[in-house]
Design a protein around this motif. Structure first.
Motif, mmCIF file in Angstrom:
data_model
loop_
_atom_site.group_PDB
_atom_site.id
_atom_site.type_symbol
_atom_site.label_atom_id
_atom_site.label_comp_id
_atom_site.label_asym_id
_atom_site.label_seq_id
_atom_site.Cartn_x
_atom_site.Cartn_y
_atom_site.Cartn_z
ATOM 1 N N UNK A 133 124.059 28.586 -39.257
ATOM 2 C CA UNK A 133 123.502 29.879 -38.868
ATOM 3 C C UNK A 133 122.984 29.790 -37.442
ATOM 4 N N UNK A 134 123.220 30.790 -36.590
ATOM 5 C CA UNK A 134 123.904 32.065 -36.849
ATOM 6 C C UNK A 134 125.414 32.013 -36.626
ATOM 7 N N UNK A 135 125.946 30.813 -36.360
ATOM 8 C CA UNK A 135 127.401 30.695 -36.212
ATOM 9 C C UNK A 135 127.796 29.289 -36.618
ATOM 10 N N UNK A 136 129.082 29.087 -36.776
ATOM 11 C CA UNK A 136 129.584 27.770 -37.141
ATOM 12 C C UNK A 136 129.210 26.744 -36.071
ATOM 13 N N UNK A 137 128.795 25.587 -36.546
ATOM 14 C CA UNK A 137 128.400 24.525 -35.634
ATOM 15 C C UNK A 137 126.912 24.464 -35.374
ATOM 16 N N UNK A 138 126.159 25.511 -35.752
ATOM 17 C CA UNK A 138 124.698 25.539 -35.623
ATOM 18 C C UNK A 138 124.104 25.555 -37.033
ATOM 19 N N UNK A 139 123.217 24.595 -37.311
ATOM 20 C CA UNK A 139 122.683 24.420 -38.650
ATOM 21 C C UNK A 139 121.200 24.745 -38.686
ATOM 22 N N UNK A 140 120.743 25.258 -39.821
ATOM 23 C CA UNK A 140 119.328 25.567 -40.002
ATOM 24 C C UNK A 140 118.962 25.417 -41.473
ATOM 25 N N UNK A 141 117.652 25.486 -41.735
ATOM 26 C CA UNK A 141 117.139 25.374 -43.097
ATOM 27 C C UNK A 141 117.175 26.746 -43.761
ATOM 28 N N UNK A 142 117.596 26.778 -45.017
ATOM 29 C CA UNK A 142 117.591 28.007 -45.819
ATOM 30 C C UNK A 142 117.079 27.667 -47.212
ATOM 31 N N UNK A 143 116.801 28.715 -47.994
ATOM 32 C CA UNK A 143 116.268 28.530 -49.337
ATOM 33 C C UNK A 143 117.098 29.334 -50.330
ATOM 34 N N UNK A 144 117.399 28.701 -51.436
ATOM 35 C CA UNK A 144 118.162 29.358 -52.480
ATOM 36 C C UNK A 144 117.313 30.429 -53.156
ATOM 37 N N UNK A 145 117.860 31.635 -53.265
ATOM 38 C CA UNK A 145 117.148 32.727 -53.937
ATOM 39 C C UNK A 145 117.868 33.223 -55.180
ATOM 40 N N UNK A 146 119.111 32.805 -55.386
ATOM 41 C CA UNK A 146 119.812 33.260 -56.581
ATOM 42 C C UNK A 146 121.310 33.365 -56.326
ATOM 43 N N UNK A 156 131.804 39.579 -54.528
ATOM 44 C CA UNK A 156 131.460 38.185 -54.255
ATOM 45 C C UNK A 156 131.098 37.531 -55.580
ATOM 46 N N UNK A 157 132.017 36.875 -56.246
ATOM 47 C CA UNK A 157 131.756 36.288 -57.568
ATOM 48 C C UNK A 157 130.578 35.317 -57.516
ATOM 49 N N UNK A 158 129.618 35.452 -58.438
ATOM 50 C CA UNK A 158 128.441 34.560 -58.438
ATOM 51 C C UNK A 158 128.800 33.091 -58.582
ATOM 52 N N UNK A 159 129.935 32.795 -59.202
ATOM 53 C CA UNK A 159 130.320 31.397 -59.360
ATOM 54 C C UNK A 159 130.800 30.782 -58.047
ATOM 55 N N UNK A 160 131.090 31.641 -57.054
ATOM 56 C CA UNK A 160 131.579 31.143 -55.765
ATOM 57 C C UNK A 160 130.566 31.304 -54.638
ATOM 58 N N UNK A 161 129.595 32.233 -54.793
ATOM 59 C CA UNK A 161 128.679 32.537 -53.711
ATOM 60 C C UNK A 161 127.223 32.343 -54.156
ATOM 61 N N UNK A 162 126.372 32.084 -53.164
ATOM 62 C CA UNK A 162 124.938 31.937 -53.387
ATOM 63 C C UNK A 162 124.184 32.900 -52.478
ATOM 64 N N UNK A 163 123.047 33.390 -52.980
ATOM 65 C CA UNK A 163 122.144 34.200 -52.167
ATOM 66 C C UNK A 163 121.082 33.280 -51.586
ATOM 67 N N UNK A 164 120.947 33.296 -50.277
ATOM 68 C CA UNK A 164 120.004 32.401 -49.611
ATOM 69 C C UNK A 164 119.156 33.207 -48.638
ATOM 70 N N UNK A 165 117.989 32.646 -48.349
ATOM 71 C CA UNK A 165 117.062 33.246 -47.387
ATOM 72 C C UNK A 165 116.929 32.296 -46.210
#
Length: 224
Positions: A133-146, A156-165
């Motif tokens: 984030x905010x683009x490929x090659x730049x990494x940051x911390x996120x948190x799983x929300x569901x 966006x099938x839930x088995x393939x995607x995650x909601x993150x903050x």
């Protein structure tokens, strides 16, 4: 008579000043916040009748009694809401507030956030992740929300995607809600508290006690 190196003296004073600020500022802010919280909670005693005020039977108002009263009220409300009758009263109260135009929007928003963060049934902020984030090659911390839900789950099938903050720095209360593919998420071994500290400190405080601020040597610009 020895010659005083003014540069060294100024440098030492600057180091001492910064060292003193690093020690005192967190301590002062912590004491100020605790004093504000205790003084605010002490106002809970104002709901008691005059005959029950501590000044009547102690001659003074001991600091901290309001905190004990507030904790007792919270525990009592929690015990009441945990049984069937209390649960029905909470549901009735919630339905009543939902019918008040202005109160409805405020109460619903706060309740959704508190339910997400405090409820044992929720899974928000239960795991720290590493995302690009905010683009490929730049990494940051996120948190799983569901996982994606509602109509979004059809696309966006839930088995393939995650909601993150993705929180912002140094204030993690602001951020971005994104849905990313599971293959683009790297789970971290650090706890949520450690990850939050890492974000708030802008990467200076690294979990494990190591320093995160390392010198970066940029390559010299090529002459034109």
């Amino acid at each position: 008579m020895p010659v005083i190196d003014r540069g060294r003296v100024v440098g030492a004073l600057r180091r001492w000043l910064l060292a003193g600020l690093l020690v005192l500022i967190p301590l002062i802010v912590t004491i100020w916040v605790l004093d504000w919280v205790i003084s605010t909670l002490d106002q809970t005693l104002d709901i008691l009748p005059d005959a029950w005020q501590p000044e009547r039977w102690l001659g003074m108002r001991p600091p901290g009694m309001g905190v004990l009263l507030a904790v007792a009220i919270v525990l009592g409300v929690g015990a009441l809401a945990s049984n069937y009758v209390g649960n029905q009263l909470v549901a009735w109260w919630h339905a009543l507030l939902q019918r008040i135009p202005v109160v409805r929007s405020i109460y619903s928003g706060v309740k959704q956030v508190s339910d997400t963060l405090l409820s044992d049934k929720g899974n928000a902020f239960r795991q720290a992740l590493l995302v690009q984030w905010p683009r490929d090659g730049m990494w940051t911390i996120a948190f799983l929300t569901g996982a994606p839900g509602g109509d979004v789950a059809r696309h966006l099938p839930p088995q393939d995607y995650l909601s993150v903050y993705v929180p912002t720095t140094p204030n993690p209360t602001g951020g971005y809600f994104v849905m990313v593919h599971r293959r683009d998420v790297v789970p971290l071994a650090m706890s949520v508290d450690e990850a939050l500290t890492y974000v708030i400190s802008m990467g200076v405080i690294v979990p494990g006690g190591r320093k995160g601020a390392l010198p970066v040597h940029a390559p010299a610009a090529e002459p034109r």
